[in-house]
Design an enzyme around this catalytic site. Structure first.
Site, PDB file in Angstrom:
ATOM      1  N   HIS A 140       8.860  54.460 -36.611  1.00  0.00           N
ATOM      2  CA  HIS A 140       7.786  53.414 -36.143  1.00  0.00           C
ATOM      3  C   HIS A 140       7.505  53.803 -34.689  1.00  0.00           C
ATOM      4  CE1 HIS A 140      11.928  51.882 -36.375  1.00  0.00           C
ATOM      5  NE2 HIS A 140      11.844  51.885 -35.117  1.00  0.00           N
ATOM      6  N   ASP A 178      16.685  58.620 -36.554  1.00  0.00           N
ATOM      7  CA  ASP A 178      16.870  57.151 -36.758  1.00  0.00           C
ATOM      8  C   ASP A 178      16.299  56.866 -38.154  1.00  0.00           C
ATOM      9  OD1 ASP A 178      17.096  54.377 -35.703  1.00  0.00           O
ATOM     10  OD2 ASP A 178      15.134  54.331 -35.912  1.00  0.00           O
ATOM     11  N   GLU A 184      21.051  59.117 -39.755  1.00  0.00           N
ATOM     12  CA  GLU A 184      21.257  57.730 -39.966  1.00  0.00           C
ATOM     13  C   GLU A 184      20.710  57.258 -41.340  1.00  0.00           C
ATOM     14  OE1 GLU A 184      20.627  53.057 -38.497  1.00  0.00           O
ATOM     15  OE2 GLU A 184      19.152  54.352 -38.386  1.00  0.00           O
TER      16      GLU A 184
HETATM   17  C1  NOJ Z   1      18.469  51.900 -36.239  1.00  0.00           C
HETATM   18  C2  NOJ Z   1      19.140  51.947 -34.916  1.00  0.00           C
HETATM   19  O1  NOJ Z   1      20.329  52.117 -34.680  1.00  0.00           O
HETATM   20  C3  NOJ Z   1      18.900  50.298 -34.272  1.00  0.00           C
HETATM   21  O2  NOJ Z   1      19.491  50.012 -32.927  1.00  0.00           O
HETATM   22  C4  NOJ Z   1      17.402  50.044 -34.299  1.00  0.00           C
HETATM   23  O3  NOJ Z   1      17.275  48.636 -34.070  1.00  0.00           O
HETATM   24  C5  NOJ Z   1      16.680  50.413 -35.698  1.00  0.00           C
HETATM   25  N1  NOJ Z   1      17.041  51.889 -36.207  1.00  0.00           N
HETATM   26  C6  NOJ Z   1      15.218  50.571 -35.485  1.00  0.00           C
HETATM   27  O4  NOJ Z   1      14.565  51.702 -34.809  1.00  0.00           O
END
Ligand code: NOJ
Ligand code: CA
Length: 564
Positions: free
Chosen positions: A104, A201, A243
């Site tokens: 995003h 991410d 992640e």
């Molecule tokens: C995962 C990140 O670790 C977190 O901190 C973030 O709010 C969300 N993704 C959205 O980017």
């Protein structure tokens, strides 16, 4: 295989530039400050830094809402400062990984501004829209309790847009080839400036199909191969660390069965079960999680962590297990978050008990994978539950007992430094701990040093050795004709355990002697070939199997030839 895949045996340290060190005195950490702290990090022994987002951003989600991918947010410095920093890191042999947040953008990004303004704009199709109100807009939120929906109406566009996270984070239409090309361009840009890879991410959401008619999103896994091929082609030693909080049965889709997708993934399955193990002094579900996440290509690696900048997500545990962890580590409602996790730092969760912190870290450092440490955890920093959501565990680094912990000369730090009480900077800071040989900081430095000399953990094959006591985890690693063995007692009470090292053939003899790498008490097996060990409450042991001539015995290839 030659063992030069650096990430297989690295020590990664994650930090946020804005809360590390403020050099220009405006209250916000910056790249110049971080550059000055590189000697500290080198001394600690970390081999890579993972930097949280530092690109231009309105900072409504700590930088995970990017408004320009090609620039440094002016609050942290300039691109010039960034390059000075990556250069300084390289000089010290420290690699830099950066966050790549491309599921995003911020709603302030000019792509989104163009897209909402003009339906004919090429950027319109860079996001995910619906003319009609989609059904189920109150489902699938990542931040339940705070985030209201996954679709919001935009007055200017006169349409609904999709956002997996907060409403100010419109999802990119990652299936659009133009968006994919732009993602590669962003990677290419930062690679050219000296980074060694990306912490990607929200990977499951990047590769998911998105749209108002998508009931059951499908993962387009091969997108990951495209990313991987690009970065490996541009710089051969660069990596992608994903992640992806997913179930073990899809792990191989992320790594690629042939190892052709993500180099690394965070092991969320082990993370959650590790906290359950610490809470209940029961290592059985952890052993199960280790086995479930064992299959992976040789070139792939797990990232092992205790706490990070988000909440400790316990969503994959059973209800009963989750309640056990809540009761032990986050009993108060304001310690919990998003109906599934705990937002505290590690030290307060473990009652500030150094023995327990060492045990937890010792476990993390000896589980299969590459350890990832959160800044401040090396000195046992606390949290500030008055700050909203995840900010409670994102307070500035505590360097000394000078005002604001030596983080800034400004009277107004970006987030308050923790002061007063057991975790205040007056007692918990890096300068004081440097002077005490037994401090957590010096312990961490020593354990990192030792961990680097035990590549068996990063490279080898592991076995959970039966110890018949759920509170005690015994693990052995074998690699290149060497073995190491670790024993952890997760209970507060001492335990007596009996186990056989479990090596056979030529190596059975070696298994009778265990050399303690951290203290003088070595272990010799009894006549029955078994080791008997009394291990104190929260105790841990790091052993080399056979003796300290291991480097003389190490083989050059992974599978020693069968001896006839
Ligand atoms: C995962 C990140 O670790 C977190 O901190 C973030 O709010 C969300 N993704 C959205 O980017
Ligand atoms: Ca500053």
């Amino acid at each position: 295989m030659i063992n030069d895949l650096w990430y297989k045996n690295a020590v990664i340290y994650c930090l946020s530039v804005g809360t590390y060190m403020d050099a220009n005195g405006d209250g916000i950490g910056d790249f110049t400050g971080l550059l000055r702290r590189l000697d500290y990090l080198q001394g600690l022994g970390v081999t890579a830094i993972w930097l949280m987002p530092f690109q231009v951003s309105p900072h409504r989600d700590d930088g995970y809402d990017v408004a320009d991918y090609y620039g440094v947010d002016p609050r942290y410095g300039t691109l010039g400062d960034f390059v000075e920093f990556t250069h300084g890191a390289e000089q010290r042999g420290i690699r830099v990984l950066i966050d790549l947040v491309i599921n995003h953008t911020s709603n302030e990004h000019k792509w989104f501004q163009e897209a909402r303004k003009d339906p004919q704009s090429k950027y319109r199709d860079w996001y995910v829209w619906s003319k009609k109100k989609p059904s189920g807009i109150n489902q699938g939120m990542v931040f339940p309790g705070v985030q209201k929906s996954t679709w919001s109406y935009d007055e200017e566009a006169r349409a609904w847009y999709f956002h997996r996270f907060y409403e100010f984070q419109p999802d990119l239409n990652t299936s659009n080839p133009e968006v994919q090309a732009e993602i590669l361009k962003i990677m290419g840009f930062w690679l050219q400036l000296g980074v060694s890879g990306f912490r990607m991410d929200a990977v499951p959401f990047i590769i998911a199909t998105k749209g108002p008619d998508v009931r059951q999103p499908e993962e387009q896994y091969d997108m990951l191969r495209t990313f991987r091929e690009f970065l490996q082609w541009r710089r051969g030693d660069c990596i992608a660390l994903a992640e992806a909080n997913v179930l073990p049965d899809t792990d191989l889709e992320y790594f690629g069965r042939d190892g052709g997708r993500m180099h690394m993934m965070f092991n969320f399955q082990v993370n959650q079960n590790l906290f359950y193990a610490l809470a209940a002094a029961d290592t059985r579900p952890l052993a199960k999680a280790l086995k479930a996440t064992k299959p992976r290509p040789t070139t792939a690696q797990w990232g092992l962590f205790l706490r990070n900048h988000d909440e400790l997500d316990l969503g994959r545990l059973t209800e009963e297990e989750r309640q056990t962890v809540f009761a032990a580590f986050g009993p108060e409602p304001d310690m919990q978050l998003y109906e599934r996790g705990i937002r505290r730092r590690l030290a307060p969760m473990l009652g500030g008990d150094q023995r327990r912190l060492e045990l937890a870290y010792s476990l993390m450092f000896t589980l299969p994978g590459t350890p990832v440490i959160r800044y401040g955890d090396e000195i046992g920093m606390g949290d500030n539950l008055k700050l909203p959501e995840r900010n409670c565990a994102r307070t500035p680094m505590q360097w000394s007992n000078e005002p604001h912990g030596g983080f800034t000369k400004s009277g107004k730090p970006v987030l308050p430094v923790i002061g007063g009480g057991p975790y205040g900077y007056e007692h918990i800071n890096a300068a004081i701990q440097r002077r005490h040989p037994e401090s957590l900081l010096n312990w961490t430095e020593r354990i990192i040093r030792m961990r680097k000399e035990v590549p068996e953990v990063g490279w080898g094959d592991f076995t959970v050795v039966p110890a018949r006591d759920p509170a005690v985890l015994v693990m052995r690693y074998d690699w290149r004709n060497n073995s190491v063995l670790f024993v952890h007692n997760l209970d507060a009470k001492p335990r007596e355990v009996t186990f056989a090292v479990g090596l056979d053939g030529d190596n059975a003899e070696e298994g009778k002697l265990l050399i303690n790498l951290l203290a003088e008490d070595h272990s010799r097996a009894g006549d029955d070939g078994k080791h008997r060990l009394v291990i104190e409450g929260y105790g841990y042991r790091w052993y080399r199997v056979g003796g300290l001539d291991y480097l003389l015995r190490r083989s050059e290839i992974d599978q020693p030839p069968v001896r006839i």
